[in-house]
Write an enzyme that holds these catalytic residues in place. Sequence first.
Site, PDB file in Angstrom:
ATOM      1  N   ILE A  13      15.119  48.029  13.231  1.00 44.46           N
ATOM      2  CA  ILE A  13      16.364  48.165  14.004  1.00 44.46           C
ATOM      3  C   ILE A  13      16.659  46.868  14.757  1.00 44.46           C
ATOM      4  CG2 ILE A  13      17.552  49.481  15.813  1.00 44.46           C
ATOM      5  CD1 ILE A  13      15.603  51.837  15.088  1.00 44.46           C
ATOM      6  N   LEU A  36       5.002  40.360  15.698  1.00 42.51           N
ATOM      7  CA  LEU A  36       4.822  40.380  14.240  1.00 42.51           C
ATOM      8  C   LEU A  36       3.577  41.189  13.881  1.00 42.51           C
ATOM      9  CD1 LEU A  36       5.797  36.715  13.208  1.00 42.51           C
ATOM     10  CD2 LEU A  36       7.248  38.760  13.306  1.00 42.51           C
ATOM     11  N   ALA A  83      10.688  46.582  21.114  1.00 42.48           N
ATOM     12  CA  ALA A  83       9.299  46.398  20.677  1.00 42.48           C
ATOM     13  C   ALA A  83       8.536  47.693  20.912  1.00 42.48           C
ATOM     14  CB  ALA A  83       8.649  45.265  21.453  1.00 42.48           C
ATOM     15  N   SER A  86       5.981  52.447  16.326  1.00 42.09           N
ATOM     16  CA  SER A  86       7.102  53.366  16.113  1.00 42.09           C
ATOM     17  C   SER A  86       6.826  54.536  15.159  1.00 42.09           C
ATOM     18  CB  SER A  86       8.302  52.565  15.584  1.00 42.09           C
ATOM     19  OG  SER A  86       8.009  52.062  14.291  1.00 42.09           O
ATOM     20  N   THR A 126      14.211  57.341  22.024  1.00 41.00           N
ATOM     21  CA  THR A 126      14.350  58.178  20.825  1.00 41.00           C
ATOM     22  C   THR A 126      14.648  59.635  21.180  1.00 41.00           C
ATOM     23  OG1 THR A 126      12.978  59.169  19.073  1.00 41.00           O
ATOM     24  CG2 THR A 126      11.799  58.270  20.912  1.00 41.00           C
ATOM     25  N   ASP A 127      15.270  60.335  20.253  1.00 37.73           N
ATOM     26  CA  ASP A 127      15.510  61.776  20.459  1.00 37.73           C
ATOM     27  C   ASP A 127      14.199  62.561  20.531  1.00 37.73           C
ATOM     28  OD1 ASP A 127      14.822  61.521  17.750  1.00 37.73           O
ATOM     29  OD2 ASP A 127      16.490  62.736  16.995  1.00 37.73           O
ATOM     30  N   GLU A 128      13.110  61.941  20.031  1.00 40.07           N
ATOM     31  CA  GLU A 128      11.843  62.679  19.955  1.00 40.07           C
ATOM     32  C   GLU A 128      11.262  62.984  21.331  1.00 40.07           C
ATOM     33  OE1 GLU A 128       9.233  61.454  16.798  1.00 40.07           O
ATOM     34  OE2 GLU A 128      10.893  60.536  15.706  1.00 40.07           O
ATOM     35  N   TYR A 151       3.248  59.398  19.906  1.00 41.15           N
ATOM     36  CA  TYR A 151       4.377  58.446  19.892  1.00 41.15           C
ATOM     37  C   TYR A 151       5.456  58.863  20.886  1.00 41.15           C
ATOM     38  CZ  TYR A 151       8.923  56.623  18.381  1.00 41.15           C
ATOM     39  OH  TYR A 151      10.180  56.063  18.370  1.00 41.15           O
ATOM     40  N   ALA A 153       5.315  60.953  23.322  1.00 46.18           N
ATOM     41  CA  ALA A 153       4.811  60.982  24.703  1.00 46.18           C
ATOM     42  C   ALA A 153       4.865  59.578  25.303  1.00 46.18           C
ATOM     43  CB  ALA A 153       3.387  61.520  24.730  1.00 46.18           C
ATOM     44  N   LYS A 155       6.884  57.150  24.441  1.00 47.38           N
ATOM     45  CA  LYS A 155       8.291  56.760  24.653  1.00 47.38           C
ATOM     46  C   LYS A 155       8.853  57.475  25.894  1.00 47.38           C
ATOM     47  CE  LYS A 155      10.518  54.448  22.299  1.00 47.38           C
ATOM     48  NZ  LYS A 155      10.701  52.968  22.276  1.00 47.38           N
ATOM     49  N   PRO A 206       5.121  62.816  -1.101  1.00 48.71           N
ATOM     50  CA  PRO A 206       4.419  63.780  -0.224  1.00 48.71           C
ATOM     51  C   PRO A 206       5.322  64.379   0.844  1.00 48.71           C
ATOM     52  CG  PRO A 206       3.869  61.523   0.420  1.00 48.71           C
ATOM     53  CD  PRO A 206       4.822  61.409  -0.731  1.00 48.71           C
ATOM     54  N   HIS A 277       4.075  69.020  14.329  1.00 48.17           N
ATOM     55  CA  HIS A 277       5.317  68.590  13.685  1.00 48.17           C
ATOM     56  C   HIS A 277       6.545  69.230  14.338  1.00 48.17           C
ATOM     57  CE1 HIS A 277       7.103  67.579   9.454  1.00 48.17           C
ATOM     58  NE2 HIS A 277       7.776  67.001  10.437  1.00 48.17           N
TER      59      HIS A 277
HETATM   60  P1  NAD Z   1       9.605  48.915  13.781  1.00 48.63           P
HETATM   61  O1  NAD Z   1       8.215  49.467  13.765  1.00 48.63           O
HETATM   62  O2  NAD Z   1      10.292  48.603  12.502  1.00 48.63           O
HETATM   63  O3  NAD Z   1       9.648  47.574  14.656  1.00 48.63           O
HETATM   64  C1  NAD Z   1       8.936  47.413  15.835  1.00 48.63           C
HETATM   65  C2  NAD Z   1       8.852  45.908  16.116  1.00 48.63           C
HETATM   66  O4  NAD Z   1       8.144  45.732  17.357  1.00 48.63           O
HETATM   67  C3  NAD Z   1       8.079  45.125  15.059  1.00 48.63           C
HETATM   68  O5  NAD Z   1       8.784  43.959  14.703  1.00 48.63           O
HETATM   69  C4  NAD Z   1       6.758  44.783  15.739  1.00 48.63           C
HETATM   70  O6  NAD Z   1       6.197  43.555  15.293  1.00 48.63           O
HETATM   71  C5  NAD Z   1       7.204  44.684  17.200  1.00 48.63           C
HETATM   72  N1  NAD Z   1       6.087  44.931  18.132  1.00 48.63           N
HETATM   73  C6  NAD Z   1       5.177  45.941  18.084  1.00 48.63           C
HETATM   74  N2  NAD Z   1       4.307  45.817  19.109  1.00 48.63           N
HETATM   75  C7  NAD Z   1       4.697  44.724  19.821  1.00 48.63           C
HETATM   76  C8  NAD Z   1       4.212  44.105  20.996  1.00 48.63           C
HETATM   77  N3  NAD Z   1       3.136  44.573  21.636  1.00 48.63           N
HETATM   78  N4  NAD Z   1       4.861  43.019  21.468  1.00 48.63           N
HETATM   79  C9  NAD Z   1       5.951  42.521  20.826  1.00 48.63           C
HETATM   80  N5  NAD Z   1       6.446  43.066  19.682  1.00 48.63           N
HETATM   81  C10 NAD Z   1       5.834  44.160  19.205  1.00 48.63           C
HETATM   82  O7  NAD Z   1      10.442  49.947  14.649  1.00 48.63           O
HETATM   83  P2  NAD Z   1      11.987  50.351  14.569  1.00 48.63           P
HETATM   84  O8  NAD Z   1      12.114  51.529  13.693  1.00 48.63           O
HETATM   85  O9  NAD Z   1      12.807  49.152  14.343  1.00 48.63           O
HETATM   86  O10 NAD Z   1      12.188  50.870  16.062  1.00 48.63           O
HETATM   87  C11 NAD Z   1      12.602  49.994  17.093  1.00 48.63           C
HETATM   88  C12 NAD Z   1      12.725  50.761  18.393  1.00 48.63           C
HETATM   89  O11 NAD Z   1      13.650  51.824  18.228  1.00 48.63           O
HETATM   90  C13 NAD Z   1      11.407  51.420  18.843  1.00 48.63           C
HETATM   91  O12 NAD Z   1      11.321  51.292  20.228  1.00 48.63           O
HETATM   92  C14 NAD Z   1      11.568  52.874  18.445  1.00 48.63           C
HETATM   93  O13 NAD Z   1      10.842  53.707  19.316  1.00 48.63           O
HETATM   94  C15 NAD Z   1      13.063  53.053  18.601  1.00 48.63           C
HETATM   95  N6  NAD Z   1      13.682  54.087  17.752  1.00 48.63           N
HETATM   96  C16 NAD Z   1      13.439  54.096  16.403  1.00 48.63           C
HETATM   97  C17 NAD Z   1      14.061  55.060  15.606  1.00 48.63           C
HETATM   98  C18 NAD Z   1      13.860  55.097  14.104  1.00 48.63           C
HETATM   99  O14 NAD Z   1      14.340  56.017  13.451  1.00 48.63           O
HETATM  100  N7  NAD Z   1      13.198  54.127  13.496  1.00 48.63           N
HETATM  101  C19 NAD Z   1      14.913  56.013  16.194  1.00 48.63           C
HETATM  102  C20 NAD Z   1      15.135  55.963  17.583  1.00 48.63           C
HETATM  103  C21 NAD Z   1      14.509  54.986  18.331  1.00 48.63           C
HETATM  104  P1  TYD Z   2       9.488  59.947   9.781  1.00 44.90           P
HETATM  105  O1  TYD Z   2      10.309  59.046   8.929  1.00 44.90           O
HETATM  106  O2  TYD Z   2       8.035  59.613   9.977  1.00 44.90           O
HETATM  107  O3  TYD Z   2      10.244  60.061  11.175  1.00 44.90           O
HETATM  108  P2  TYD Z   2       9.941  61.039  12.441  1.00 44.90           P
HETATM  109  O4  TYD Z   2       8.615  61.660  12.289  1.00 44.90           O
HETATM  110  O5  TYD Z   2       9.961  60.038  13.562  1.00 44.90           O
HETATM  111  O6  TYD Z   2      11.066  62.016  12.475  1.00 44.90           O
HETATM  112  O7  TYD Z   2       9.555  61.413   9.215  1.00 44.90           O
HETATM  113  C1  TYD Z   2      10.793  62.076   9.054  1.00 44.90           C
HETATM  114  C2  TYD Z   2      10.497  63.494   8.603  1.00 44.90           C
HETATM  115  O8  TYD Z   2       9.908  63.447   7.302  1.00 44.90           O
HETATM  116  C3  TYD Z   2       9.490  64.209   9.495  1.00 44.90           C
HETATM  117  O9  TYD Z   2       9.863  65.582   9.576  1.00 44.90           O
HETATM  118  C4  TYD Z   2       8.186  64.056   8.757  1.00 44.90           C
HETATM  119  C5  TYD Z   2       8.608  64.073   7.302  1.00 44.90           C
HETATM  120  N1  TYD Z   2       7.757  63.279   6.373  1.00 44.90           N
HETATM  121  C6  TYD Z   2       7.248  63.879   5.222  1.00 44.90           C
HETATM  122  O10 TYD Z   2       7.480  65.066   4.950  1.00 44.90           O
HETATM  123  N2  TYD Z   2       6.488  63.121   4.396  1.00 44.90           N
HETATM  124  C7  TYD Z   2       6.188  61.827   4.651  1.00 44.90           C
HETATM  125  O11 TYD Z   2       5.449  61.181   3.860  1.00 44.90           O
HETATM  126  C8  TYD Z   2       6.726  61.224   5.837  1.00 44.90           C
HETATM  127  C9  TYD Z   2       6.437  59.779   6.174  1.00 44.90           C
HETATM  128  C10 TYD Z   2       7.512  61.991   6.665  1.00 44.90           C
END
Ligand code: NAD
Ligand code: TYD
Length: 341
Positions: A13, A36, A83, A86, A126-128, A151, A153, A155, A206, A277
Site C-alpha cells: 500500500i 525492507l 510500516a 501486516s 485496519t478494520d480488523e 496482528y 491486537a 494495530k 488452500p 479466524h
Molecule cells: P506490507 O507488509 O506490504 O508492507 C509493510 C512495509 O513495512 C514493508 O515495506 C516493510 O519492509 C515495512 N516495515 C516492516 N517493519 C518495519 C520497520 N520496523 N521499520 C520500517 N519499515 C518496516 O503491508 P501493506 O499491506 O502495504 O500494509 C501497510 C499498512 O496498511 C500496514 O500498517 C497495515 O496494517 C495497513 N493495512 C493493510 C491492509 C491490507 O489489506 N493489506 C488493510 C488495512 C490496513
Molecule cells: P488475508 O489475505 O490473510 O487477509 P486478512 O486475514 O487480513 O483478512 O486473508 C483473507 C481471507 O482469506 C481470510 O479470511 C483468511 C483467508 N485465507 C485463506 O482461506 N487461505 C489462505 O491461504 C490465506 C492466505 C487466507
Amino acid sequence: MKTILVTGGAGFIGSDLVRRILSEEPDTSVLTYDLLTYAGNLDNLKSCIRDSRHRFARGDICDRERVGELLGSGEVSQIINLAAESHVDRSILGPKGFAETNVLGTVVLLEAAREAGIERFVQVSTDEVYGSLGSEGSFSEESPLAPSSPYSASKAAADHFVEAFGRTFGMDVVITRCSNNYGPFQFPEKLIPLMIRNAMNDEPLPIYGDGLQVRDWIHVGDHSRALLSVLKNGESGGIYNIGSGNERTNLDVVKSVLRVLGKPESLIRHIEDRPGHDRRYSMDASKIRAELDWQAEVEFERGIENTVQWYIDNRDWLESVITGEYRNYYSAWYSGGRTTG
Ligand code: NAD
Ligand code: TYD
C-alpha cells in the site's frame, strides 16, 4: 516544497501511496523510510527512483535515534505511518515481532514527531481492530475495538497510543481503518496474490475452513486516494473507516481468480481453519463519504481482472519475492505445523 515521510513506503500500500503523491502533488516531496523486510521491495518504487522529489532511507521505525535524526532536520512536515508487520498468519506463528514493530515502532514515531513539531501524523490502521461480525451490520468509527489476532491486537494498541498522543500532547493525529486491499505489488502471502500464484502454477489453493468468511475488498488505489484525502482534509483527532461495500466470501473471491485465469475449481483445497479466524468484516464508510467526498471507484470484477493481468505481466516480480524465507514460512504454515513463539 513540503515533504511527507511515508514509512513502509516500499510495501504494497505504501508504494501505491508514494506513486500517487508524486504524480498528483507537484509541490510535495516524499521521503520513504522502510526497513525492507521480506515484505518491502525497492522494485515496488522503480517508477519513482529517478524522481528528484523522492528520497529513500532504509531503517527501522523502532530506531529512536535514526528516526529522530530524520525528523530533526525540519524537512518533514507530515507523516503517514504504514510500516508494519501486516500478515495475520505470521502473527500467529510469532506475535512478538508484531508488538515490536506495530506498537513500539508507532510509539517511537509519535515521540520523534512530537519532538520535531510535525504538523500532522496519519496512522494507517485496519478494520480488523474491530474484531468479527455476524451476518448482519457493519463497523462504524464508534464500534468498540475487539481484536482477535496478534496482528489486530498490535494495530489496536497502536491506535490507542496515537489517540493518547493526540489527547495528552495536543498532537494533530488522524487514524484510518481500511478493509482488505488487493491490487498490484501485493506480497503473495495474502489471499488474492497467493491464489493467483498457485493457480498460475497449477498448485492447490488452500482455503481455510469452509471458505465462507466474508471480507470487504477494496482496490489499493482507492485506499491510497483515501489516505491522501485524509492527510489533506481529515479532521484533527478523527478516525475514518475506509471500505468499498464489496463483501465477498473467500470462496467467491478465489472462484473469480480461477475464472479470470481459466483454471479449474478442482484446484481448491479446504484445509484446517485459521485459529481465531474472524468470520466477517463490513465497513460503514459513510463518514469519509460525507466529510471528504471520497468513495471507492474500482468495481471488483474489473479490479480482479486487472490485478490478475498485472501478475501475469509481472511474473519476474512475483518470482523475485519468493525467497528461502518465504518458502520456510509457507511450509511452516501450510503444513499445519503451527506453533507459537
Ligand atoms: P506490507 O507488509 O506490504 O508492507 C509493510 C512495509 O513495512 C514493508 O515495506 C516493510 O519492509 C515495512 N516495515 C516492516 N517493519 C518495519 C520497520 N520496523 N521499520 C520500517 N519499515 C518496516 O503491508 P501493506 O499491506 O502495504 O500494509 C501497510 C499498512 O496498511 C500496514 O500498517 C497495515 O496494517 C495497513 N493495512 C493493510 C491492509 C491490507 O489489506 N493489506 C488493510 C488495512 C490496513
Ligand atoms: P488475508 O489475505 O490473510 O487477509 P486478512 O486475514 O487480513 O483478512 O486473508 C483473507 C481471507 O482469506 C481470510 O479470511 C483468511 C483467508 N485465507 C485463506 O482461506 N487461505 C489462505 O491461504 C490465506 C492466505 C487466507
